[in-house]
Design an enzyme around this catalytic site. Structure first.
Site, PDB file in Angstrom:
ATOM      1  N   GLU A 184    -143.598-113.558 -43.020  1.00  0.00           N
ATOM      2  CA  GLU A 184    -144.729-114.114 -42.271  1.00  0.00           C
ATOM      3  C   GLU A 184    -144.599-115.631 -42.076  1.00  0.00           C
ATOM      4  OE1 GLU A 184    -148.313-112.804 -44.235  1.00  0.00           O
ATOM      5  OE2 GLU A 184    -148.147-110.792 -43.416  1.00  0.00           O
ATOM      6  N   GLU A 255    -146.241-103.842 -42.311  1.00  0.00           N
ATOM      7  CA  GLU A 255    -147.394-103.800 -43.220  1.00  0.00           C
ATOM      8  C   GLU A 255    -148.627-103.285 -42.493  1.00  0.00           C
ATOM      9  OE1 GLU A 255    -148.384-107.288 -45.430  1.00  0.00           O
ATOM     10  OE2 GLU A 255    -146.330-107.666 -46.088  1.00  0.00           O
TER      11      GLU A 255
END
Length: 790
Positions: A184, A255
């Site tokens: 991320e 995710e």
């Protein structure tokens, strides 16, 4: 809807003949449609299970339950600070045995995805980075910075070479089909200016050059350099993902949050099985081909591994709960979703794709084969009402905010809003109580004085830089002269987090703490000073290290200012003690417990150690420690920390964020288990219990429109002992709350008891015949049954 699963052969998947190139990676390649494993395109469902958040004896069962739930891939992070806690000192045993974990995945015939990072966030202390990195001269984490890149490449290479040496990559015949570098990064990239994009390019090239023979991904990194795949994280990637940054790359969701992590003082985030299923189906309908559930099993943040303010239990609302028990209906609903999608996976991967409108908020996604066969996803985005849509001359009812899957473009085999799986209720049953004073011993942690400290400074030191993650605790001490006898004054402290306990002349004067959203706070409390020398000791405590944000190495915690009686002591001669004496002496270990003198239990004071012995509960049910009577601290069983607890930090609803704390069976021996607690506040150990954890209730719901029978099943070695509620007719509510309606068959409970009582599982038809007649002709009927398992 009739439950008529239509199974299509999906084992032979053809390579696409297209101008789009295929990126080679040994036996794992990819194109714009999906990953290709051994020449076959694949739609893959993955589940995150983190090896250090459970014990090795649990791994087999967790992976087996995931496989039974339709999971193809087990995904895990790699935890750098677990494996290299001190520079150059590596640890890969016990819960840190990564190779054993990956081999267990392989033994059960599943694939693996290794998210090496090595920055991982994951609500893991310091985002997985070892704290010794903080002290490397000139280092800037996660940037185009030579010291950081050197150590990052050294660790990533070590993990990759370890996997290679064990032949665990798919290119070697192993289970690992995918790896991840970084995590991320796009969320912080701009903060590093020109050093951000160049770091991304370096990290991608470094990973690819390790030649694993399988693809690499970067999650939430829209500009992931070729050949690295950019992937999505979040709850609604079917709506939010901009898509791959190249037509050659597949659409991957690394995710899909099945719940959300929880911080102390915050309520549990509840995400329904229906919502998860809707967004997975939408992602697949939009040509997604890989979905990972984060988490499929969350587990436990043992010891001091949780990040700042994160509770010890991790993603307990996942399909497998913290203890490894199946959580229904989430597990079963997603299993049915996987089966419905896999039943037409060949068409989804090979078919011509088109989409068209079925209404203002309704859409059809259709996959057409060469021989006229097709599969469809009918989507109702209206979150307020059910709708009827016309598709290929047939009418279909779509419940609000739902997707129907038609593997043959005719028959609905699954709808995301209609739950057929049973509901289960988990219960904690007290097994042993410690409500007798004679069962406990206590040890008072000494309050240090300035004269006995060896670390000195004329300023307030930053907490984390001083403790270097060797302890949560740092004592700030000083002394000063007071010329007025028994003077009352006010102590005013400002802290950057997370907790502060003030002691004046050895007496507790007050405490304060921050929160997950605002770690800093002020403590103002009245104190009584004596004539002469006054000793002040302030115990600063972190509740995990931060795990996210740019420039993590610059984050700060601890005392920043102190005033007493209008005098500022911020710049003063301070003495410091890292950690507590009981920690340093390891009095939580059985062979070191008697280094200090323990006393019989007295009044409940702050900063106390408590110990007792207990026997392991009989059977195989998971075990939990009920700490509802305690305040804040840490607990150890046979020398192993089961994690921090903070029961006194209540949510806005006035309840603890976590009350029960997991004691893995692997930590226990049959008798004489040593339980030690460090209590910072004034908790009462007499209220502690050791409980067993089990599924004690099962509930099913069926209506004429979608299910012909209820299937109830107790856990192994349990049978249905009591029918709590049964109604065939028009009961109100659902398995989460119900009541008998205006229409009710009087034989409901009797007939269900005959079919189910004393059995481990049973099937109850939703039919007039079974219940001896129609209780209300002309009215659609529902069957709802709630049963006790013992």
């Amino acid at each position: 809807m009739a439950r008529m699963l239509c199974w299509f052969t999906a084992t032979l998947l053809l390579l696409w003949t297209t101008a789009i190139g295929t990126v080679r990676g040994g036996n794992v390649t990819y194109d714009g449609r999906s990953l290709i494993i051994d020449g076959q395109h694949k739609i893959l469902f993955s589940g995150s299970i983190h090896y250090p958040r459970s014990t090795p004896d649990m791994w087999s069962s967790l992976i087996s339950k995931a496989k039974a739930g339709g999971i193809d891939v087990i995904q895990t992070y790699v935890f750098w600070n677990l494996h290299e806690p001190q520079q150059g000192q590596f640890y890969f045993s016990g819960r840190a045995d990564l190779v054993r974990f990956v081999k267990e995945i392989q033994a059960q015939g599943l694939y693996a995805c290794l998210r090496i990072g090595p920055f991982i966030e994951s609500e893991w202390t310091y985002g997985g980075l070892p704290f010794w990195l903080h002290d490397i001269p000139g280092i800037v984490f996660r940037s185009d910075n030579e010291p950081f890149k050197y150590h990052m490449e050294r660790f990533v290479s070590r993990i990759v070479n370890m996997m290679k040496s064990e032949k665990l990559y798919a290119s070697q015949g192993g289970p690992i089909i995918l790896s991840q570098v970084e995590n991320e990064y796009k969320m912080v990239e701009a903060a590093f200016h020109e050093k951000g994009p160049s770091y991304v390019r370096w990290a991608a090239a470094m990973a690819v050059n390790l030649q694993t023979g399988v693809p690499w991904v970067m999650c939430k990194q829209d500009d992931a350099p070729d050949p690295v795949i950019n992937s999505c994280n979040g709850m609604r990637c079917g709506e939010t993902f901009a898509g791959p940054n190249s037509p050659n790359k597949p659409s991957i969701w690394t995710e899909d949050w099945t719940s959300f992590y929880q911080a102390y003082g915050e309520e549990t985030y509840m995400r329904s099985a229906q919502d998860i299923a809707f967004h997975v189906a939408l992602f697949i309908a939009k040509t997604g081909s890989y979905v990972n559930y984060y988490m499929y099993h969350g587990g436990t943040n043992f010891g001091r591994t949780a990040s700042a303010f994160t509770i010890t239990s991790y993603y307990d609302q996942a399909p497998l709960d913290e203890y490894g028990l199946i959580r229904q209906p989430k597990w079963g609903h997603l299993k049915e979703l996987h089966a419905a999608i896999k039943s037409c996976s060949k068409l989804l991967l090979d078919g011509a794709y088109k989409t068209f409108s079925l209404g203002p908020l309704q859409q059809a996604y259709v996959f057409q084969g060469n021989s006229g066969q097709c599969a469809a996803f009918l989507v109702n985005n209206d979150g307020k009402q059910d709708v009827e849509v016309l598709f290929q001359s047939n009418s279909y009812k779509l419940p609000q905010k739902s997707i129907s899957i038609l593997p043959d473009c005719k028959t609905v085999t699954f709808n995301t809003a209609i739950v057929n799986a049973q509901y289960t209720t988990r219960s904690m049953t007290p097994n042993q109580k410690f409500n007798s004073v004679g069962k406990w011993e206590e040890y008072k942690e000494p309050i240090p004085e300035f004269d006995k400290t060896s670390l000195r400074s004329n300023r307030l030191l930053e907490h984390m830089s001083t403790t270097k993650d060797s302890s949560d605790y740092l004592w700030y001490t000083f002394r000063f002269q007071q010329n007025l006898p028994n003077a009352e004054s006010v102590l005013n402290a400002q802290s950057r987090g997370h907790v502060l306990h003030a002691y004046v002349n050895g007496v507790h004067a007050g405490s304060g703490h921050g929160s997950h959203q605002n770690t800093g706070f002020s403590l103002q409390t009245a104190v009584r000073l004596k004539n002469g020398t006054n000793n002040v000791a302030l115990l600063s405590a972190t509740v995990g290290l931060p795990d996210s944000g740019a420039y993590l190495e610059r984050k700060v915690a601890g005392l920043r200012r102190l005033r007493i009686q209008n005098k500022d002591f911020t710049t003063y001669k301070w003495g410091y003690q890292v950690g507590l004496l009981g920690e340093r002496l390891q009095i939580y270990m059985k062979n070191r417990s008697n280094i200090v003198k323990w006393n019989m239990l007295g009044t409940h004071q702050p900063l106390m150690w408590y110990k007792t012995l207990f026997d392991a509960p009989a059977g195989n049910d998971p075990v939990a420690l009920n700490l509802g009577s305690m305040g804040k601290g840490e607990a150890w069983v046979n020398g192993q920390s089961i994690g921090r607890y903070w029961v006194s930090f209540h949510t806005s609803q006035g309840r603890p964020s976590q009350t029960w704390y997991n004691i893995p069976r692997a930590f226990l021996k049959p008798t004489g288990n040593l339980l030690v607690l460090l209590e910072e506040e004034s908790g009462n150990p007499l209220g502690i219990t050791v409980d067993t954890v089990s599924v004690t209730k099962v509930c099913g719901y069926a209506s004429e429109s979608h299910l012909s029978a209820i299937q109830l099943s107790c856990p192994p070695n349990r049978n249905i002992s009591t029918i709590i509620f049964a109604s065939f007719g028009t009961p109100s509510g659902n398995c989460e709350g119900y009541a008998t309606g205006n229409c009710h068959s009087s034989s409901s409970k009797v007939n269900v008891e005959k079919a189910c009582k004393g059995k481990g599982s049973c099937s109850i038809p939703q039919s007039n015949q079974f219940f001896g007649g129609d209780p209300c002709p002309g009215i659609p009927k529902v069957l709802l049954v709630d049963a006790q398992c013992t």
